[in-house]
Write an enzyme that holds these catalytic residues in place. Structure first.
Site, short mmCIF file in Angstrom:
data_model
loop_
_atom_site.label_atom_id
_atom_site.label_comp_id
_atom_site.label_asym_id
_atom_site.label_seq_id
_atom_site.Cartn_x
_atom_site.Cartn_y
_atom_site.Cartn_z
N ASP A 41 0.84 -1.20 0.00
CA ASP A 41 0.00 0.00 0.00
C ASP A 41 0.88 1.25 0.00
O ASP A 41 2.08 1.19 0.30
CB ASP A 41 -0.88 -0.04 1.27
CG ASP A 41 -2.14 0.80 1.17
OD1 ASP A 41 -2.27 1.58 0.21
OD2 ASP A 41 -3.00 0.67 2.07
N ASP A 45 -11.00 2.03 -2.91
CA ASP A 45 -11.55 1.81 -1.57
C ASP A 45 -13.07 1.91 -1.57
O ASP A 45 -13.72 1.59 -0.57
CB ASP A 45 -10.98 2.85 -0.60
CG ASP A 45 -9.60 2.44 -0.10
OD1 ASP A 45 -9.23 1.27 -0.27
OD2 ASP A 45 -8.90 3.29 0.47
C1 DGJ Z 1 -5.79 1.98 2.07
C2 DGJ Z 1 -6.21 0.77 1.29
O1 DGJ Z 1 -6.76 1.14 0.07
C3 DGJ Z 1 -7.19 -0.04 2.13
O2 DGJ Z 1 -7.64 -1.14 1.40
C4 DGJ Z 1 -6.53 -0.45 3.41
O3 DGJ Z 1 -5.48 -1.32 3.12
C5 DGJ Z 1 -6.02 0.77 4.17
N1 DGJ Z 1 -5.19 1.58 3.33
C6 DGJ Z 1 -5.25 0.35 5.39
O4 DGJ Z 1 -4.68 1.41 6.02
#
Ligand code: DGJ
Length: 692
Positions: free
Chosen positions: A448, A516
């Site tokens: 990430d 997300d």
């Molecule tokens: C952003 C990601 O897009 C989410 O899926 C998740 O992993 C969060 N970060 C965790 O902090």
């Protein structure tokens, strides 16, 4: 295979030819990008020696394939440098062409300054995509400042009008496909954030305004780079268009040291007939054939715990979710953020990559063994380029983050960006990641990246602005090393959802966390935009709870599953709270996905639409999968039939669920009866198999 003579080159792909030619002043022109031409036909191309009505005053010549800053170049330029004495104009002289298999390289040097410029074109036997990159070499004793070094300047043929298709967006609304008339002047899209970005994806398409989903010629271009970038489409007053594409952004410039060589990432260009869907399908074939490391693999159905537990992670809660996920048929369990250091919320612990002792008193092994015991792979979330100031790592290495001595260190989500341009930071990241993979049976990593660069300084470094390039190279280097040492491990790219999806990262990762925003209805547009360039195989799509945690909108379980089934289906809801009925329906839907998965992930994609009914069809060999839905019926009208694509008109197809046999000609000309339920929204998946 590129052909070369002294001054004109044909770059042939299976269906297209790109023609390059030098004029008397060694300027390199793009003369043709369209259907195949032979050498004799190319010699007949107009343009190169035709008199120009107003050569100087407009100063626009949108036909240069290599368009350096030079005298009378007032428009965009793909190559800009500043020599030590301040000179910014280049005067390039052709030095020779070199062919090596499917690569053609054209060499140039400045007439006075010791700078070499090489343009390199690569073709493939099975795709119309052409890759183009530039190589610069400083042969002198002084540094040369690089202001702009684009990978390619793509020259379009003259069209009556130009329509631009682009993917723009924001967090939770990535990959929004819009089509607008290309204005005169320069249209610039890009990212100045240090990553590919949510705001624009490095792809665009141009057509004359008449192309449709299944008809018309489309030119599209992309960039294989995961840092800052820009694409400038320039439409001149005399209606010529070129698109210059490269890494870096204004006003960043950096020095090319004496003796140093700079190679740009590749830009890829594609000219297709058959409308937007044919262009997208050609990109999917290219990604599978020439970008992905494991193109033949289907992605497992994964379960990700983020939406269920947030930061509230413990061995017990993860085990419980894993048991439920396994019962649904999930094949990979991914533990998300919150498992390490003091990371019980987003304020602390990022950078301290050892399991939180309160949450995992016996380390990760019991959870991983439990997951493996359930028959699933184990995946883990990491964010190696980031640090919370409240962390042991930052306390030990406050100089490891990008910063400026007299500026504040602005935080987003209480975090700062680690300087991956530094060798010691890369080493540190590689060391703990390697250990994590080596010590535990980790099968999958979700990498990430949750904040853009700000105050991007590197005090003490000789050429600080290089970090904009070197960070991405550092990220690639760590990924490449990990992949080489752990060939079994698969990797997901994520940057607050789809903020780092591009052809560069896909050469090093296996799938993308698309957004997300997991709301099924919003996902329709997000996924359609994503599919303009990237195949279903890499499009991570979770089914989550209803109402959706991101939008608060409720949606039926079937719709949530069906929309996610047009990509790499995954589950991300809080399964501890799902009813027995939902769990059992979900199990059936996961099983149904597994029946269509190869067709969806590896097949040819066709967007479908008929009135209020929409869908996506995938064809692979004798198999067809149709995922279709209706969000809103109007006036109680019956649903229209949904015409299918890519079928053999003379063949018959059996509906694998009902056994009913249908004629390809009728399915294509009239359509498929979806049998959707009357209540909105309604959705279905239908499997067809060619039987003769
Ligand atoms: C952003 C990601 O897009 C989410 O899926 C998740 O992993 C969060 N970060 C965790 O902090």
């Amino acid at each position: 295979m590129p052909h070369a003579d002294d001054r004109t080159w044909l770059i042939d792909t299976p269906n297209t030819t790109y023609v390059l030619a030098l004029d008397d002043d060694d300027r390199l022109h793009g003369l043709h990008w369209g259907r195949r031409l032979n050498r004799e036909q190319a010699a007949d191309l107009p343009g190169l020696h035709a008199p120009r009505a107003r050569p100087v005053f407009d100063g626009l010549d949108a036909r240069l394939d290599l368009n350096p800053a030079a005298a009378f170049r007032y428009g965009q330029t793909g190559l800009q440098v500043r020599f030590a004495d301040g000179t910014t104009e280049l005067e390039l002289r052709f030095t020779g062409a070199h062919r090596d298999g499917d690569e053609l390289a054209l060499g140039f040097e400045d007439r006075h300054y010791p700078l070499d410029v090489r343009t390199v074109y690569r073709t493939f036997p099975d795709t119309d995509v052409i890759e183009r990159r530039v190589v610069l070499r400083n042969r002198g004793d002084d540094p040369v400042e690089i202001v702009r070094a684009d990978s390619a300047t793509w020259v379009l043929p003259r069209l009556d009008d130009y329509r631009l298709s682009q993917l723009h967006g924001s967090w939770g609304a990535e990959f929004q496909l819009t089509r607008t008339r290309l204005p005169y002047g320069e249209t610039l899209i890009g990212s100045r954030r240090g990553i590919t970005g949510h705001q624009s994806n490095p792809w665009l398409a141009l057509d004359d305004g008449t192309a449709g989903e299944y008809s018309g010629r489309v030119w599209s271009v992309a960039l294989a780079w995961s840092g800052t970038w820009r694409m400038t489409a320039e439409r001149s007053t005399d209606d010529r268009v070129s698109v210059s594409i490269g890494f870096g952004h204004d006003p960043v410039a950096f020095a090319l040291a004496p003796g140093e060589t700079l190679e740009t990432p590749a830009s890829a260009g594609l000219c297709t007939d058959g409308g937007f869907s044919a262009g997208a399908a050609a990109w999917h074939d290219y990604v599978r054939g020439h970008v992905l490391a494991h193109p033949g693999e289907v992605r497992p159905v994964l379960y990700n715990s983020w939406e269920a537990t947030g930061f509230d992670v413990s061995a017990g809660s993860q085990m419980k979710l894993a048991e439920r996920a396994a019962a649904l048929g999930c094949e990979l369990f991914v533990m998300d953020d919150g498992w390490f250091g003091a990371r019980v919320d987003d304020r602390a612990g990022l950078g301290d990559w050892t399991p939180n002792p309160d949450r995992f008193p016996d380390g990760l092994a019991p959870l991983i063994d439990h997951v493996h015991g359930l028959g699933m792979g184990f995946g883990i979330w990491v964010e190696p380029e980031m640090v919370n100031p409240d962390s042991d790592l930052y306390r030990a290495h406050p100089d490891w983050v990008y910063h400026r001595p007299h500026r504040r260190r602005s935080e987003t989500r209480q975090q700062l960006v680690l300087n991956f341009a530094r060798d010691d930071v890369r080493e540190w990241a590689h060391e703990w990641l390697d250990r994590l993979l080596r010590d535990h049976g980790v099968d999958f990593v979700k990498w990430d990246m949750n904040r853009p660069f700000t105050e991007a300084g590197w005090p003490g470094a000789e050429h600080g602005d290089r970090l904009w390039i070197e960070h991405t190279r550092g990220y690639y280097a760590v990924l490449d090393r990990l992949r080489a040492d752990h060939p079994r491990v698969r990797i997901e790219t994520c940057a607050s959802g789809g903020g780092r999806a591009d052809l560069g990262v896909l050469a090093r990762t296996d799938q993308v966390w698309t957004s997300d925003n997991t709301d099924a209805i919003d996902r329709i547009a997000i996924q359609e935009g994503f599919a303009q360039l990237y195949p279903a195989q890499v499009m991570g799509a979770w089914v989550t709870d209803s109402p959706n945690p991101f939008t608060r909108r409720a949606a039926p379980l079937d719709l949530r599953f069906h929309i996610a089934m047009t990509g790499a289906l995954a589950v991300g809801g809080d399964l501890r709270r799902w009813t027995e009925r939902d769990l059992s329906r979900a199990e059936a839907l996961v099983a149904e996905y597994k029946r269509v998965r190869e067709t969806v992930q590896l097949g040819r994609r066709y967007p479908l639409r008929a009135g209020t009914v929409q869908g996506v069809q995938f064809n692979r060999g004798a198999d067809t999968a149709v995922v279709a839905w209706r969000l809103e019926r109007r006036f109680g009208y019956p649903d229209p039939l949904l015409p299918l694509h890519g079928l053999d008109h003379g063949a018959r197809y059996r509906d694998e669920a009902t056994g009913r046999v249908r004629h390809g000609a009728v399915l294509a000309e009239h359509g498929l009866d979806l049998g959707l339920s009357e209540a909105d929204p309604a959705s279905t998946v239908i499997r067809l198999r060619r039987i003769d």
